[in-house]
Design an enzyme around this catalytic site. Structure first.
Site, PDB file in Angstrom:
ATOM      1  N   TYR A 145     -10.393  -2.714   0.457  1.00 45.98           N
ATOM      2  CA  TYR A 145     -10.800  -3.382   1.687  1.00 45.98           C
ATOM      3  C   TYR A 145     -12.244  -3.047   2.074  1.00 45.98           C
ATOM      4  CZ  TYR A 145      -6.235  -5.190   3.182  1.00 45.98           C
ATOM      5  OH  TYR A 145      -5.068  -5.887   3.293  1.00 45.98           O
ATOM      6  N   LYS A 196      -1.164   1.636  -9.642  1.00 49.34           N
ATOM      7  CA  LYS A 196      -1.298   0.955 -10.932  1.00 49.34           C
ATOM      8  C   LYS A 196      -2.101   1.882 -11.835  1.00 49.34           C
ATOM      9  CE  LYS A 196      -0.597  -2.812 -12.410  1.00 49.34           C
ATOM     10  NZ  LYS A 196       0.454  -3.207 -13.402  1.00 49.34           N
ATOM     11  N   ASP A 229       3.990  -2.898  -9.550  1.00 48.09           N
ATOM     12  CA  ASP A 229       4.708  -4.142  -9.858  1.00 48.09           C
ATOM     13  C   ASP A 229       6.206  -3.878  -9.954  1.00 48.09           C
ATOM     14  OD1 ASP A 229       4.168  -2.643 -12.126  1.00 48.09           O
ATOM     15  OD2 ASP A 229       3.721  -4.356 -13.412  1.00 48.09           O
ATOM     16  N   ASP A 253      -0.292  -2.890   2.073  1.00 45.00           N
ATOM     17  CA  ASP A 253      -0.235  -4.167   2.784  1.00 45.00           C
ATOM     18  C   ASP A 253       0.899  -5.023   2.199  1.00 45.00           C
ATOM     19  OD1 ASP A 253      -1.193  -6.212   4.551  1.00 45.00           O
ATOM     20  OD2 ASP A 253      -2.188  -7.157   2.845  1.00 45.00           O
ATOM     21  N   ASP A 257       5.089  -5.835   3.953  1.00 43.81           N
ATOM     22  CA  ASP A 257       5.718  -7.127   4.251  1.00 43.81           C
ATOM     23  C   ASP A 257       7.048  -7.254   3.510  1.00 43.81           C
ATOM     24  OD1 ASP A 257       3.457  -7.799   5.740  1.00 43.81           O
ATOM     25  OD2 ASP A 257       3.378  -9.844   4.961  1.00 43.81           O
TER      26      ASP A 257
HETATM   27  C1  IPM Z   1      -1.915  -6.184   8.096  1.00 44.60           C
HETATM   28  C2  IPM Z   1      -2.676  -7.474   7.960  1.00 44.60           C
HETATM   29  C3  IPM Z   1      -4.164  -7.184   7.873  1.00 44.60           C
HETATM   30  C4  IPM Z   1      -4.420  -6.395   6.613  1.00 44.60           C
HETATM   31  C5  IPM Z   1      -5.088  -8.394   7.943  1.00 44.60           C
HETATM   32  C6  IPM Z   1      -4.803  -9.249   9.164  1.00 44.60           C
HETATM   33  C7  IPM Z   1      -6.548  -7.998   7.895  1.00 44.60           C
HETATM   34  O1  IPM Z   1      -2.208  -8.197   6.860  1.00 44.60           O
HETATM   35  O2  IPM Z   1      -2.205  -5.428   9.040  1.00 44.60           O
HETATM   36  O3  IPM Z   1      -0.999  -5.953   7.308  1.00 44.60           O
HETATM   37  O4  IPM Z   1      -4.557  -6.967   5.517  1.00 44.60           O
HETATM   38  O5  IPM Z   1      -4.498  -5.157   6.697  1.00 44.60           O
HETATM   39 MG    MG Z   2      -0.424  -7.397   6.011  1.00 44.54          MG
END
Ligand code: IPM
Ligand code: MG
Length: 370
Positions: A145, A196, A229, A253, A257
């Site tokens: 990032y 990885k 992976d 990240d 999710d």
């Molecule tokens: C998260 C989001 C952020 C990230 C974005 C909105 C920049 O996806 O907080 O998980 O990638 O960190």
């Molecule tokens: Mg995210």
């Protein structure tokens, strides 16, 4: 009476302000019930800030955030602002990313658990998800990032080259590894570190460093390593086998999710991103608390956003920001009762609105049995 704690609330865009309003209602009531003095100030972030100030995060908001005890964020972004091209570091193109850097928060704690009432809303058979309880510890201030250089250039053959760098220094890996081991001590004492290392140099350094910190400083914690992976498959297949998942900024990240699947909706997930390791019973100043979900432009303004990610983020604020885990547990129980009594937003297959779910949580929180 503890505090006063200064809380900066930044609703952001689309459903962000809607769920932050719910979070603040629970914050005010829980503060009252648990004898915590809070001073709440609200301001703009993301597209909402762009529209007024021409920047996604003003210097004034950054300064307020640096002096706050805790910051509650809703969500930022939306199609209205997607076309804006700013040449510069990611801290200028994204308000949330700037805040993370301004606050020097690197320890992103992103929990997800199964809820009995929501098991039918997950894609799992009951016995696969029931009892699942995971904590992603995501490195949040380094890696791909922020690696420099980054950008784009036009090559002599007319091609455009776009690039960024995945880089980690030992001390960055050491400090986030300690956060994961510390988190595991308060849980089931198992850290699974994701990388990885088969293809990435930064992944090799990640694995060696986590291994060394585990061996030298946390012999009481079981440590496993998985390639990223395969980890996606393994965690999706049998989420109950995992406890703490340690990952770099990008992989964290992704996996954070994925684990929302055990909860039934991304709208259920809270987070706390701290400038230090969490420390049981001691307030950590300057943490950023936010639901993991995005700004959901498709449902904004309809009053149907799931407020629970934001409400559980407030629970994490009580635990880490104010040092009051008992208040956090009370909020979680109030959420569980609201779910058990069928207060479900449409993302969970229900028909309740944001305000109804919030009201149910507030009533449960007040009742003695909560
Ligand atoms: C998260 C989001 C952020 C990230 C974005 C909105 C920049 O996806 O907080 O998980 O990638 O960190
Ligand atoms: Mg995210």
């Amino acid at each position: 009476m503890s505090g006063p704690f200064k809380v900066l609330a930044l609703g952001g865009d689309h459903v962000g302000p809607e769920v932050v309003a719910s979070g603040l209602a629970v914050l005010r009531q829980a503060a009252d019930q648990f004898g915590v003095a809070v001073e709440i100030e609200e301001d703009l972030l993301g597209g909402a800030s762009w529209d007024v100030h021409g920047t996604f995060c003003t210097d004034a908001v950054a300064a307020k955030a640096r002096s706050a005890d805790a910051i509650l964020v809703g969500a930022v972004g939306g199609p209205e602002w997607d076309g804006i091209r700013i040449d510069g570091p990611v801290t200028e193109t994204d308000g949330l990313t700037r805040l993370r850097i301004e606050l020097d928060v690197y320890n992103a704690l992103r929990p997800a658990r199964a809820w009995s009432a929501l098991l039918p809303h997950t894609p799992y058979r009951q016995e696969v998800a029931e009892g699942a309880d995971l904590m992603v510890v995501r490195e949040n201030s380094g890696g791909i990032y922020y690696g420099e250089p980054r950008g784009r250039e036009v090559l002599s053959d007319g091609q455009i080259r776009a690039f960024e760098i995945s880089e980690y220094r030992t001390h960055e890996i050491e400090r986030i590894a300690r956060c994961a081991f510390e988190a595991a001590r308060g849980r089931r004492r198992h850290v699974t570190s994701l990388d990885k290392s088969n293809v990435m140099e930064s992944g090799k350094l990640w694995r060696e460093t986590v291994e060394r910190i585990g061996r030298d400083e946390y012999p009481d914690i079981k440590l496993s390593h998985l390639l990223m992976d395969y980890a996606l498959f393994a965690v999706a297949r049998a989420p109950r086998e995992f406890d703490v998942l340690l990952a770099d900024n990008l992989f964290g990240d992704l996996i954070s999710d994925l684990i929302a699947v055990v909860s039934g909706s991304l709208g259920m997930l809270p987070s706390a991103t701290l400038p230090t390791a969490a420390s049981a019973g001691h307030p950590v100043k300057g943490g950023l608390y936010e639901p993991t979900h995005g700004s959901a432009p498709d449902i904004s303004g309809q009053g149907i956003a799931n407020p629970i990610g934001a409400i559980l983020s407030v629970a994490m604020m009580f635990e880490h920001g104010f040092g009051l885990p008992q208040a956090a547990r009370a909020i979680e129980r109030a959420v569980e009762k609201a779910l058990n009594s069928g207060h479900l937003t449409p993302d969970l297959g229900g028909h309740a609105g944001t305000a109804q779910v919030t009201q149910a949580v507030l009533i449960n929180l007040l009742s003695k049995s909560a």
